[in-house]
Design an enzyme around this catalytic site. Structure first.
Site, PDB file in Angstrom:
ATOM      1  N   PRO A 116      32.093  -3.126  55.001  1.00 53.37           N
ATOM      2  CA  PRO A 116      33.282  -2.719  54.643  1.00 53.37           C
ATOM      3  C   PRO A 116      34.039  -2.081  56.039  1.00 53.37           C
ATOM      4  O   PRO A 116      33.120  -1.788  57.111  1.00 53.37           O
ATOM      5  CB  PRO A 116      33.231  -1.502  53.578  1.00 53.37           C
ATOM      6  CG  PRO A 116      31.946  -0.882  53.968  1.00 53.37           C
ATOM      7  CD  PRO A 116      31.014  -1.900  54.342  1.00 53.37           C
ATOM      8  N   THR A 118      35.746   0.916  56.174  1.00 58.13           N
ATOM      9  CA  THR A 118      35.913   2.157  56.057  1.00 58.13           C
ATOM     10  C   THR A 118      34.587   2.786  56.559  1.00 58.13           C
ATOM     11  O   THR A 118      34.456   3.976  57.013  1.00 58.13           O
ATOM     12  CB  THR A 118      36.150   2.804  54.315  1.00 58.13           C
ATOM     13  OG1 THR A 118      35.024   2.064  53.744  1.00 58.13           O
ATOM     14  CG2 THR A 118      37.325   2.475  53.949  1.00 58.13           C
ATOM     15  N   CYS A 250      33.807   6.807  49.431  1.00 64.07           N
ATOM     16  CA  CYS A 250      34.394   6.307  48.005  1.00 64.07           C
ATOM     17  C   CYS A 250      33.671   7.405  46.955  1.00 64.07           C
ATOM     18  O   CYS A 250      34.073   7.272  45.943  1.00 64.07           O
ATOM     19  CB  CYS A 250      33.912   5.073  47.821  1.00 64.07           C
ATOM     20  SG  CYS A 250      32.166   4.408  47.868  1.00 64.07           S
ATOM     21  N   GLU A 339      41.731   5.970  42.872  1.00 63.17           N
ATOM     22  CA  GLU A 339      40.882   6.120  44.109  1.00 63.17           C
ATOM     23  C   GLU A 339      41.879   5.944  45.207  1.00 63.17           C
ATOM     24  O   GLU A 339      42.734   4.963  45.476  1.00 63.17           O
ATOM     25  CB  GLU A 339      39.815   4.977  44.281  1.00 63.17           C
ATOM     26  CG  GLU A 339      38.988   5.545  45.809  1.00 63.17           C
ATOM     27  CD  GLU A 339      38.211   4.174  46.039  1.00 63.17           C
ATOM     28  OE1 GLU A 339      37.092   4.377  46.644  1.00 63.17           O
ATOM     29  OE2 GLU A 339      38.796   3.160  46.091  1.00 63.17           O
TER      30      GLU A 339
END
Length: 353
Positions: A116, A118, A250, A339
């Site tokens: 990802p 992030t 997350c 989220e």
């Protein structure tokens, strides 16, 4: 002859998987000690470059804080290695004389690793270590928005692995990042398992590919403060989690539910520690900034609270740690209930447990 980029990317994936499968034929013969030496080499090399890669990730993606990404890189390399180094993963794992059962560990084969934007560099590190620890070759598929820092990390991992005796092709990385390339990788018959970290659509694609998959998608962790809680400590811990790397983890809290009897005290503690409670009209403005057409607004991911407030047309102190919206609904229609991957928090008041 011109070949379309999507076709080139599919061919690249096929070539990389073939290369990984060939390397795995040698890798799967390695004893535990040799696999461990390769992983130790990877962890050490990643630690050497932890700060450089953290800065590169923030510069490329615009997400989070490089200082926190250094810690993520340490977690993805040295701390991951420390946690698994004594595990036996290949050969005879356990023998039970009583039941006459012998457990034998064998590699899966080729691992497809989706990375990802992030947590780009740290995810390359730990997925490489855990794959090779168990005798598997790996093909890395970068998020297009973090391709440069992911590729830089891959090169460090690859060089360290081969320096320690890994066959060429043990660690591979897709350079032509297209949707078609990712799809080809996920569905390739020679991929033995998929490690998918990313958005909801990406994890769904991994689970629908026909290959075994372990997926980590969106997180929406709630927290609860009860009347017996140590309020200053509870608030501090939630803030530490929510502000780390500007909320891109997350697993960080997305909402806090507070019992009515301590609600005022909790709110005051959040304010004392630099959080900003949005007024009713400001909540509506931030709502429209959190989601765009039902999906998380990528522009708020990993940004500072004041930056997000400015996007929404709300004025807050520059040093604001977290934007907090006091809301009631937990329905999918409530933007604050989603989220948010940023220092934005929903807060609910509960009459009873």
């Amino acid at each position: 002859m011109n070949i379309d980029r999507d076709l080139q990317s599919i061919q690249e994936v096929r070539d990389l998987v073939a290369k990984a499968k060939e390397a795995e034929k040698t890798l799967c013969t390695f004893p535990q000690e040799k696999l461990d030496a390769i992983c130790a080499s990877i962890a050490s090399a990643c630690m050497e470059h932890a700060e450089e890669l953290a800065k590169m990730a923030v510069q490329e993606t615009g997400f989070g804080k490089w200082e926190d990404k250094v810690l993520k890189n340490k977690l993805g390399s040295a701390i991951t290695w420390e946690s698994v180094k004594n595990m036996k993963t290949v050969g005879v794992l356990r023998e039970n004389e009583e039941t006459k059962v012998t457990e034998i560990g064998v590699p899966m084969g080729v691992v497809a690793a989706l990375i990802p934007s992030t947590n780009p560099t740290s995810t390359v590190m730990y997925k490489s270590i855990i794959s090779i620890k168990a005798g598997n070759a790996i093909v890395i598929s970068p998020h297009p928005g973090a391709k440069n820092c992911i590729t830089a990390t891959y090169k460090i991992v690859k060089e360290a692995a081969e320096r320690a005796g890994a066959p060429e092709g043990t660690v591979n990385c897709v350079s032509l990042t297209t949707v078609q390339a990712t799809d080809a990788l996920l569905k390739h018959p020679d991929v033995s398992i998929i490690l998918a970290t990313g958005g909801e659509a990406m994890v769904h694609a991994a689970y629908s590919s026909g290959n075994p998959a372990l997926g980590v998608g969106p997180g929406n962790g709630p927290s609860y403060i009860e009347k017996s809680a140590d309020i200053p400590m509870a608030v501090k811990r939630i803030m530490d989690s929510k502000t780390f790397d500007n909320g891109t983890i997350c697993a960080s809290e997305q909402s806090v539910t507070v019992l009515e009897g301590v609600y005022k005290a909790v709110k005051e503690e959040f304010q004392y520690r630099g959080c900003y409670f949005l007024k009713k009209d400001e909540i509506e403005k931030v709502r429209k900034t959190i989601l765009i057409n039902g999906a998380l607004n990528a522009k708020i991911v990993g940004q500072k609270a004041a930056t997000i407030a400015e996007m929404a047309g709300v004025t807050v102190p520059a040093e604001t740690k977290i934007l907090i919206g006091e809301v009631e609904s937990v329905d999918i229609s409530e933007e604050f209930a989603h989220e948010k991957l940023s220092p934005v928090l929903a807060m609910y008041k509960a009459k009873t447990f």
